[in-house]
Structures are given as C-alpha cells and as structure tokens.
Scaffold this motif. Structure first.
Motif, short mmCIF file in Angstrom:
data_model
loop_
_atom_site.label_atom_id
_atom_site.label_comp_id
_atom_site.label_asym_id
_atom_site.label_seq_id
_atom_site.Cartn_x
_atom_site.Cartn_y
_atom_site.Cartn_z
N LEU A 29 0.61 -1.39 -0.11
CA LEU A 29 0.40 -0.05 0.03
C LEU A 29 0.74 0.98 -0.09
O LEU A 29 1.77 1.35 0.75
CB LEU A 29 -1.54 -0.05 1.12
N GLY A 30 0.38 2.32 -0.85
CA GLY A 30 1.58 3.07 -1.25
C GLY A 30 2.84 2.58 -2.11
O GLY A 30 3.52 4.24 -2.20
N ASP A 31 3.08 2.30 -2.54
CA ASP A 31 4.00 1.99 -2.99
C ASP A 31 4.05 2.12 -4.40
O ASP A 31 3.39 0.90 -4.89
CB ASP A 31 4.74 0.74 -2.67
N LEU A 32 4.60 3.19 -4.89
CA LEU A 32 4.20 3.47 -6.82
C LEU A 32 5.20 2.30 -7.57
O LEU A 32 4.67 2.47 -8.61
CB LEU A 32 4.12 4.98 -6.82
N ASP A 33 5.99 2.52 -6.77
CA ASP A 33 7.66 1.77 -7.80
C ASP A 33 6.76 0.45 -7.77
O ASP A 33 7.11 -0.31 -9.05
CB ASP A 33 8.76 2.14 -7.31
N ALA A 34 6.37 -0.29 -7.00
CA ALA A 34 6.22 -1.15 -7.14
C ALA A 34 4.64 -1.92 -7.98
O ALA A 34 4.79 -2.57 -8.83
CB ALA A 34 5.58 -2.34 -5.82
N LEU A 35 3.87 -1.41 -8.15
CA LEU A 35 2.98 -0.81 -9.04
C LEU A 35 3.15 -0.71 -10.11
O LEU A 35 2.85 -1.42 -11.12
CB LEU A 35 1.32 0.84 -8.59
N ALA A 36 4.10 0.35 -11.24
CA ALA A 36 4.61 0.92 -12.07
C ALA A 36 5.51 -0.28 -12.62
O ALA A 36 5.31 -1.03 -13.43
CB ALA A 36 5.85 1.87 -12.21
N ARG A 37 5.80 -1.34 -11.90
CA ARG A 37 6.98 -2.56 -12.46
C ARG A 37 5.81 -4.10 -12.69
O ARG A 37 5.81 -4.11 -13.56
CB ARG A 37 7.30 -2.99 -10.31
N GLU A 38 5.06 -3.27 -11.89
CA GLU A 38 3.65 -4.72 -12.59
C GLU A 38 2.62 -3.83 -13.34
O GLU A 38 3.12 -5.13 -14.41
CB GLU A 38 3.32 -4.91 -11.24
N LEU A 39 3.14 -3.19 -13.66
CA LEU A 39 2.23 -2.32 -15.10
C LEU A 39 3.13 -2.44 -16.40
O LEU A 39 2.42 -2.70 -17.03
CB LEU A 39 1.93 -0.41 -14.44
N ARG A 40 3.99 -2.14 -16.21
CA ARG A 40 5.78 -2.82 -16.93
C ARG A 40 4.85 -4.30 -17.68
O ARG A 40 5.43 -4.39 -18.96
CB ARG A 40 6.44 -2.59 -16.74
N LYS A 41 4.54 -4.79 -17.15
CA LYS A 41 4.55 -6.15 -17.68
C LYS A 41 3.42 -6.29 -19.03
O LYS A 41 3.66 -7.40 -19.61
CB LYS A 41 3.97 -7.01 -16.53
N GLY A 42 2.15 -5.39 -18.49
CA GLY A 42 1.61 -5.18 -19.47
C GLY A 42 -0.09 -6.38 -19.57
O GLY A 42 -0.64 -6.18 -20.77
N ASP A 43 -0.22 -6.94 -18.61
CA ASP A 43 -1.39 -7.86 -18.46
C ASP A 43 -2.15 -7.88 -17.43
O ASP A 43 -2.62 -8.45 -16.64
CB ASP A 43 -0.74 -9.37 -18.34
N VAL A 44 -1.73 -6.19 -16.88
CA VAL A 44 -2.79 -5.89 -15.71
C VAL A 44 -4.11 -4.72 -15.95
O VAL A 44 -3.85 -4.67 -16.65
CB VAL A 44 -1.89 -5.28 -14.67
N ALA A 45 -4.94 -5.60 -15.44
CA ALA A 45 -6.37 -5.15 -15.68
C ALA A 45 -6.73 -4.00 -15.02
O ALA A 45 -7.04 -3.22 -14.85
CB ALA A 45 -7.85 -6.39 -15.84
N ALA A 46 -6.35 -4.24 -13.81
CA ALA A 46 -6.53 -3.03 -12.79
C ALA A 46 -6.13 -3.43 -11.00
O ALA A 46 -5.03 -4.63 -11.08
CB ALA A 46 -8.29 -3.28 -12.22
N LEU A 47 -6.03 -1.97 -10.15
CA LEU A 47 -5.71 -2.07 -9.45
C LEU A 47 -7.17 -2.61 -8.21
O LEU A 47 -7.67 -1.18 -8.63
CB LEU A 47 -4.68 -0.92 -8.68
N ILE A 48 -7.38 -2.94 -7.28
CA ILE A 48 -8.44 -2.83 -6.04
C ILE A 48 -7.87 -2.20 -4.75
O ILE A 48 -6.31 -2.74 -4.43
CB ILE A 48 -8.89 -4.14 -5.99
N VAL A 49 -8.40 -1.02 -4.62
CA VAL A 49 -7.72 -0.99 -3.10
C VAL A 49 -9.33 -0.23 -2.35
O VAL A 49 -9.89 0.25 -2.12
CB VAL A 49 -6.84 0.11 -3.46
N GLU A 50 -8.47 -0.76 -1.15
CA GLU A 50 -9.63 0.31 0.13
C GLU A 50 -8.85 1.54 0.60
O GLU A 50 -8.22 1.44 0.87
CB GLU A 50 -8.96 -0.79 0.75
N PRO A 51 -9.80 2.55 0.46
CA PRO A 51 -9.45 4.03 0.54
C PRO A 51 -8.27 3.94 1.98
O PRO A 51 -7.90 4.16 2.06
CB PRO A 51 -10.23 4.29 0.98
N ILE A 52 -8.85 2.86 2.99
CA ILE A 52 -8.97 2.92 4.63
C ILE A 52 -8.18 1.16 4.63
O ILE A 52 -9.86 1.23 4.21
CB ILE A 52 -9.52 4.10 5.04
N GLN A 53 -7.47 0.49 4.36
CA GLN A 53 -7.93 -0.40 4.90
C GLN A 53 -8.52 -0.93 6.20
O GLN A 53 -8.41 -0.76 7.51
CB GLN A 53 -6.67 -1.09 4.73
#
Length: 460
Positions: free
Chosen positions: A183-207
């Motif tokens: 949660l909160g890690d944009l770099d980790a999100l970017a690494r996964e998105l670069r793989k090109g197979d991501v449909a979505a990110l699901i997130v609770e605004p407050i866990q």
C-alpha cells in the motif's frame, strides 16, 4: 388447510438453545470462541447504537455488525420502507420486466458519484468485488488484478484471490493469478504495470485490517499511473462507503481521485436486506453487456429485489435528511482527538488513527521494565493478545462491544453506527481510560492475559 407459522412462539420455545444449535449445526468454532473470551451474551433487543440483554442492561455497540449497521439498528424510516414495499405486493423478480426501484436507487447512488454512469446490484460485499473483477478483466482484455498487502476484499474465490491476508487464503489454492503490492508504493505498482497484463488495481481507501491509509496523494497518483498503462482503478468502499469516513465515499478525501469502479454494500442495507452495488463507467458496462446475446452474462438471482432496493433508498434518504455524513465527520473527530490525547498518558498506547467513525487504536511495546516483561510474554504466545485483553473488559465490565481489527494485530478498530454522538464518545473514552489504567497498574486484566496465553499455546 393453512398452518400458521408463529415466529414469536418458536423463539420463546427454542431461543435459549442458541449456542447449542450453533455448536451442532453451524460453525462449531464460533460458540467455542465466544465462550472462551466471555462474549457469549444473550442479547434480546436492539435499537440505534445499543443492545439490551435479558436483565435489561444496555450495551454500547462500537462494531455495528462489521459496519453493516451504519444507521444503527431498526431505524424507523428503513422499517417503514420495508413494511410499505411488502404491503405493495409488487410483481418482483419476474426477470422479464424493468421495475422502477432499481433505477431509482441507481440514480440516487450515481448522484453522489457524478463521474460514474451505471450500477450493478448484487447481495453482498464479496459479490460487488467479484463483479468489479469480472468487469475489469472483460473491459481491458487482461487477466491480472493487483491488490494491496494486508487488504480484505471478501472470501469467495475471486475476491479471495485479491485478499492480502494469508490466513484467509491458506488451504484454498489455486486462486486467480493476481499479485500483491505494498500500500502506497508507486514503484512496485509501476513494475507490475510494465508487464502489460494488468487489468486493474483494487484498493480500500482505508484498509479495514489495521485501519491503514495510503500516503496523501497516492490514490490519485496510482490512478494516473494505471490509466497511462490502460488499466483501471477499483475502489472497495464496502466498509468505508456511505459516510463511514466523514465523506460519502472515502476516496473523495483525495482531490482528483475518480475510480473506474466502486464497490459498496454493508450500510446500504439499512441492516435488514442484503444488498450490494458495483458502480462503473458507461464504457465498461458496454464492454460487458456488448450485445443482446450477452444480456445475462453477469447477473444475480436476488439482485435488484424490491426489498433491498427499498432499504437502499430509505438509507440514502435518512443520510441526507439527518446529515449522517456530517455527524460521522464531527463525532469521529471528537472521538479521535479524545483518544489521541491519551497517548502521552499510557505507554502501552502507541497510536490513534483513522478518519470519520473508522478509528484504529494501536498498542505497542512499553518502556517500563515491568510492563515490557508482561508485553513480551503475550507477544511470545501470540501477537494480538493484548488488544484482546482490552476488548474483553470493555465488554465484561463496561458493556461496550468492540473488535480486534485483524488476526495477529495489536489494533482495536472502532466502527460504531454513524448516529452516535457526544454521549457515546464520553462513555467509550471513560471506559477505555479505566481499562488502560488497570493495564498500567497491573490489574485483573493481566490475569485474563495469562488465560489467553494458555489458550493460544493449546491451539498451536
């Protein structure tokens, strides 16, 4: 010949067997757990933010059925709406007509979510999440959904695949090929998105697990990053939605955040009829329902039923007429500030956080040698036992129902009905102060802690 069914008589005759019936026919571990921690109460009635037991004692509800009872129990407006819809004897669930109530409820929900266009109604939070996962995959043509570590999105197979709690996942593999990011890690999100197979990110605004919130600006930045890679943002507002955090939607706390799909349930029911909603953009729904042949490609047997729709409409009416969101914000700020002021007084109290009436109270390692030894004993047996030691006397001595916010967490989560006010804040803070005084003085709760340690060791 018609035989009458008398519910009152049945409860009078068999109600005392409640715990035995559960032990024999349902989840047998539930009554066992309740007996162990002394939560095996017999509640006879409820109203607003309170329960009453067989002796007439009142109990303050700071749990609201895990967030279901947003308006408290048995709100008269919701009750009347359900009486009215039953008396109307509508031609419900024909499946081959368009009743007005679903359209009216969708219209009211979308008025609070002007960037979204359409709604799918189901029956539970996990169904709302399953709908969002399916719609995201269909709309993007991609298989993988990202989720955040420590998240909770439901327990059916699809939503379990995006559940960040390993304890819920154990024994149910294989699940869908989804991937966790911090949660909160944009770099980790970017690494996964670069793989090109991501449909979505699901997130609770407050866990809900731990009452954890992403850093300011992260939700909007994540949305922009997702859209750059042609992926979607799904906001799971099953617990945080409908005023819980002091905004109608929790994501609205961050300027510019506009999720592509929003999931809601729990409080929308008014505490009576299970209902959920998945709100989304027009183009996503048109990708899913792309032709007449696919008109039923995603549906629910009891979705959009008249009772659920009436309950939802009544809930939204009450929220607007009684200024429920504003009350959640003001009362939440009062409760949080009163509790935060205690962090300097109690060394076992590490943090108070959250927004609106979703507040986390975290306990941590004390400084003094005597308390540290007791704390270490509990942690060695099982992390989370101290929080349970606080929850139990709150109920047993002060008649206040609360919950530990997750397994192996030293955090209590407060999610009371959104109708609570200053009187309930005073009652909770006074009780919590008394319990913490006892903990720091080495009182009776440490004897209960030893019992919990023995139970934890026995369950290993």
């Amino acid at each position: 010949m018609t035989t009458e069914f008398d519910l009152g008589a049945l409860l009078a005759e068999r109600g005392a067997e409640r715990y035995e019936l559960h032990t024999r026919h349902l989840n047998h571990q539930l009554p066992r757990m309740l007996h162990t921690i002394g939560f095996d109460k017999v509640y006879e009635r409820a109203e607003g933010a309170y329960f009453w037991d067989t002796e007439g004692n009142d109990y303050l509800d700071m749990l609201s059925g895990f967030g279901v009872m947003g308006l408290g129990r048995h709100h008269p407006v919701v009750r009347k709406a359900l009486h009215d819809v039953l008396d109307a004897q509508l031609a419900d669930l024909t499946r081959f007509d368009c009743q007005p109530l679903p359209g009216l409820l969708a219209e009211r929900l979308l008025a609070h979510t002007p960037h979204l266009d359409r709604v799918f109604f189901g029956n539970s939070g996990t169904e709302a999440v399953e709908t969002a996962l399916k719609f995201a995959r269909r709309a993007t043509g991609r298989p993988r959904v990202l989720y955040c570590e420590h998240s909770f999105h439901g327990l059916t197979a699809g939503s379990l695949s995006v559940n960040g709690e390993e304890g819920f996942r154990d024994g149910f593999a294989p699940l869908l090929p989804d991937t966790a990011v911090p949660l909160g890690d944009l770099d980790a999100l970017a690494r996964e998105l670069r793989k090109g197979d991501v449909a979505a990110l699901i997130v609770e605004p407050i866990q809900g697990k731990g009452v954890l919130e992403a850093p300011p600006g992260w939700l909007r930045a994540a949305q922009e990053l997702l859209h750059r890679h042609k992926a979607l943002l799904i906001a799971d507002e099953v617990q945080t939605g409908l005023g819980r955090t002091g905004d109608f939607w929790a994501y609205q706390h961050e300027d510019g955040a506009e999720p592509d799909l929003v999931c809601v349930a729990k409080a929308l029911s008014g505490g009576y009829v299970p209902v959920s909603a998945t709100l989304g953009r027009d183009w996503i729904f048109k990708k899913v329902y792309s032709s007449i042949d696919r008109v039923l490609v995603h549906s629910a047997s009891f979705g959009s039923n008249a009772q659920a729709m009436a309950a939802g409409l009544a809930v939204l009416s009450v929220m607007e007429n009684e200024q429920i969101v504003a009350n959640a914000r003001a009362t939440g700020e009062l409760l949080k500030s009163r509790l935060a002021a205690l962090t300097d007084r109690y060394e076992l109290l590490a943090d108070v956080r959250g927004r609106g009436l979703m507040i986390g109270i975290e306990f941590g390692r004390p400084r003094s040698l005597k308390l540290r030894g007791r704390w270490t004993m509990l942690q060695a047996a099982r992390k989370g036992l101290f929080a349970q030691m606080v929850v139990v006397p709150l109920l047993q001595r002060h008649r206040i129902l609360t919950q530990v916010s997750g397994d192996h967490l030293e955090v209590i989560k407060l999610i009371p009905p959104l109708v609570v006010g200053e009187a309930e804040v005073d009652r909770f803070v006074d009780a919590f102060t008394a319990v913490m005084d006892d903990a720091h003085d080495g009182g009776l709760m440490w004897d209960f802690g030893k019992t919990l340690v023995k139970q934890a060791v026995a369950n290993r």
